[in-house]
Write a protein that holds these residues in place. Structure first.
Motif, short mmCIF file in Angstrom:
data_model
loop_
_atom_site.label_atom_id
_atom_site.label_comp_id
_atom_site.label_asym_id
_atom_site.label_seq_id
_atom_site.Cartn_x
_atom_site.Cartn_y
_atom_site.Cartn_z
N PHE A 1 0.80 -1.11 -0.04
CA PHE A 1 0.07 0.12 0.02
C PHE A 1 0.76 1.34 -0.03
CE2 PHE A 1 -2.00 3.52 2.32
CZ PHE A 1 -2.92 3.95 1.53
N ALA A 2 0.52 2.17 -0.68
CA ALA A 2 1.00 3.56 -0.72
C ALA A 2 0.27 4.65 -1.18
CB ALA A 2 2.41 3.61 -1.63
N ASP B 1 -9.74 -7.37 0.42
CA ASP B 1 -8.33 -8.27 0.83
C ASP B 1 -7.77 -7.54 2.28
OD1 ASP B 1 -8.89 -9.99 -1.28
OD2 ASP B 1 -7.56 -8.76 -2.61
N ILE B 2 -6.92 -8.32 2.68
CA ILE B 2 -6.21 -7.69 3.84
C ILE B 2 -5.13 -6.93 3.33
CG2 ILE B 2 -4.67 -8.27 5.83
CD1 ILE B 2 -6.58 -10.73 6.32
N ILE B 3 -5.09 -5.65 3.78
CA ILE B 3 -3.81 -4.76 3.50
C ILE B 3 -3.07 -4.70 4.61
CG2 ILE B 3 -3.33 -2.39 2.66
CD1 ILE B 3 -5.97 -2.75 0.82
N GLU B 4 -1.84 -5.05 4.53
CA GLU B 4 -0.99 -5.29 5.85
C GLU B 4 -0.19 -3.99 6.27
OE1 GLU B 4 -0.20 -6.83 8.26
OE2 GLU B 4 -1.50 -8.47 8.04
N ASN B 5 0.19 -3.09 5.41
CA ASN B 5 1.13 -2.02 5.75
C ASN B 5 0.38 -0.65 5.74
OD1 ASN B 5 0.59 -2.04 3.01
ND2 ASN B 5 2.69 -0.98 2.55
N LEU B 6 -0.86 -0.51 6.20
CA LEU B 6 -1.52 0.62 6.40
C LEU B 6 -0.93 1.37 7.41
CD1 LEU B 6 -5.15 -0.24 5.76
CD2 LEU B 6 -3.66 1.16 4.28
#
Ligand code: 5AD
Ligand code: SF4
Length: 527
Positions: A72-73, A217-222
């Protein structure tokens, strides 16, 4: 990530839902339809619908694999968008929402926004809403009424409604129809889209509606903006239990567990940053891991791994008695940094009511679990959630709840009067219990719980306990407050420097909902 974008089928009516009960579309004019987004104009307001909530879709439990994303960015053109601007977020409801707010704060701060307590100063105001009971929703609609004035005075202000209420069909339609001054409505599955939605709302000047009914989905790096020494950590999302009164499986989607290595890495990082307490979050943490197709790894396994990490206190919220297995009981029995306060929602003490609630356990199996916990986890302190006045609850059935409360000896409980939630099975069950009877039952139950809380506190008189000092007491700056391992609130006189440390306190006085103690200097533990 690809997503199916849904939009209301205003023109053909084919396969369309009946929006007419919420919203008069007769004056709506579709002005554009592209890439699954519909823009229409109604009552002088342009509304862009990227996707709308849909209960049928929200209820579906497909076999699709959930993907985990680590990339994620913030979109490049939004990275400085918030510079010089202020945000304010109001959070309603549970810890899951509090934690989602931390994520939204993280996203906004990465865009350059800074927080403000003063709404009049804010350039963006978000209401992170709760749908669990009707009174939670009423508060939000009341708040929207107040915010309308702010918006009139400051047209550039961006107003967003997000959280569980946004996942409800009726709510979204009501906002579109009656609170057209709102700029964004987004749900619980697409928080990470916040920067993109701000851009759409600002540049199109339209009300942007984007609510995904199927979980993402699962977004890990928020990013997350955490404050203080206690942290929340999601271990799973969603719920598949479908208790008949509950809206959560609709608003939070199907059960998805984060990978153990990601949870473990997050706790290690929190330990490195000096956090003293972590609360693991999930609607039903005991179902953790059941969705893994490549791993045989349960919540008990996770707790067994996490207890080796150097975080002094680990708690979890919230459990479902049905999935609470022996492995977990045994791991919790190891103590150490796993706290002995366990929140175990029972909802009712009557088998007939539990059945109609579709809780999938009985009074007897619940009591058997409590017996195991008491036998295995030293000094365990149990708390619970209870609903009174479920449709058709008889006096006898309510008394069974009272007797269960006595039998278990809960020190604390969150108690609620049943509130019908549109779209849930219980909402269409016949309810012949008058409102006054429900209130009276709640009063009796709360009275019993106060007595038990007081008795639990009294049992601590004279003991010296370890507490994590959380801050100054609300009413007196010379008094500090903290919590015991069993999550009891303790007030004592002490220096501010103790905040964020573990100290020992001797209990000198007890009240119903808190206890007073004296700081025992020589045993202060500098953990
Ligand atoms: N009415 C009243 N209470 C409810 N809860 C969930 N749904 C409802 C409802 N429709 C309570 C349950 C749950 C807690 C988070 O909220 O007790 O455990
Ligand atoms: Fe709601 Fe909890 Fe039941 Fe899930 S387990 S449906 S969140 S009450």
């Amino acid at each position: 990530m690809t997503k199916e974008n849904r939009s209301p089928d205003l023109k053909s009516g084919k396969g369309a839902k009946d929006y007419s009960k919420y919203f008069d579309f007769s004056g709506a004019k579709v002005i554009a339809e592209e890439e699954g987004k519909t823009t229409f104009r109604i009552k002088g307001r342009t509304i862009q619908v990227n996707s709308q909530p849909d209960y049928r879709e929200g209820k579906r439990r497909g076999k699709e694999e959930i993907e985990v994303h680590y990339d994620f960015a913030i979109p490049e053109d939004m990275r400085t968008f918030g510079e010089g601007k202020l945000y304010s977020i109001t959070t309603y409801g549970c810890q899951m929402n509090e934690h989602d707010t931390e994520t939204m704060k993280g996203l906004l701060e990465q865009m350059g926004y800074r927080s403000t307590e003063d709404r009049n100063q804010a350039d963006i105001i978000l209401l992170n809403t709760c749908a669990i009971r009707e009174n939670a929703e009423d508060k939000v609609f009341g708040e929207l009424g107040h915010l309308k004035h702010l918006k009139t005075e400051k047209p550039g202000l961006l107003l967003g409604v997000c959280g569980c209420m946004s996942q409800e069909e009726g709510v979204v339609n009501r906002i579109m129809a009656k609170h057209g001054f709102v700029d964004m409505i987004f749900g619980t599955h697409n928080l990470h889209r916040l920067p993109a939605l701000i851009k759409e709302a600002v540049f199109s000047k339209e009300l942007v509606v984007e609510v995904w009914s199927k979980e993402g989905d699962i977004i890990e790096n928020l990013p997350k903006k955490r404050e203080g020494m206690r942290a929340w950590v999601n271990i799973m999302y969603g719920c598949d239990k479908f208790c008949t009164y509950c809206i959560v499986p609709f608003t939070r989607g199907k059960e998805r567990s984060r990978r153990p290595e990601d949870v473990i890495a997050e706790l290690r990082e929190l330990a490195r940053q000096g956090f003293k307490e972590v609360t693991l979050l999930g609607q039903n943490v005991n179902a953790y891991g059941k969705d893994f197709t490549d791993l045989d790894y349960t919540f008990g396994d996770l707790m067994d791994d996490l207890r080796k990490i150097d975080i002094p206190r680990i708690r979890f919220m919230t459990s479902h008695p049905r999935d609470f297995d022996d492995k977990l009981v045994q791991v919790l029995g190891k103590g150490g940094n796993l706290m002995e306060s366990i929140h175990l929602p029972v909802q009712s003490g009557s088998n007939a009511i539990l059945k109609r609630m579709s809780r999938k356990y009985s009074r007897e199996t619940y009591l058997e679990l409590v017996r195991k916990l008491k036998a295995t986890v030293k000094d365990v302190v149990l708390s619970t959630d209870i609903i009174v006045g479920f449709p058709g609850e008889t006096e006898q059935q309510f008394e069974e709840t009272m007797s269960l409360v006595r039998e278990v000896g809960f020190d604390m409980a969150y108690t609620f009067i049943y509130s019908p939630r549109e779209g849930t099975p219980a909402a269409s069950m016949e309810d012949n219990v008058p409102a006054e009877v429900k209130s009276e039952r709640l009063r009796r139950l709360n009275e019993l719980l106060s007595e038990q809380s007081r008795a639990g506190n009294d049992r601590m008189m004279g003991r010296t306990v370890e507490i994590l000092v959380e801050g100054e007491s609300k009413n007196n700056a010379n008094v500090l407050s903290g919590r015991t391992r069993s999550n009891k609130l303790v007030h004592f006189e002490g220096q501010k420097e103790l905040i964020g440390t573990f100290v020992h306190v001797k209990i000198t006085d007890t009240k119903t909902w808190y206890i007073k103690g004296e700081y025992v200097a020589e045993t202060a533990a500098a953990l």
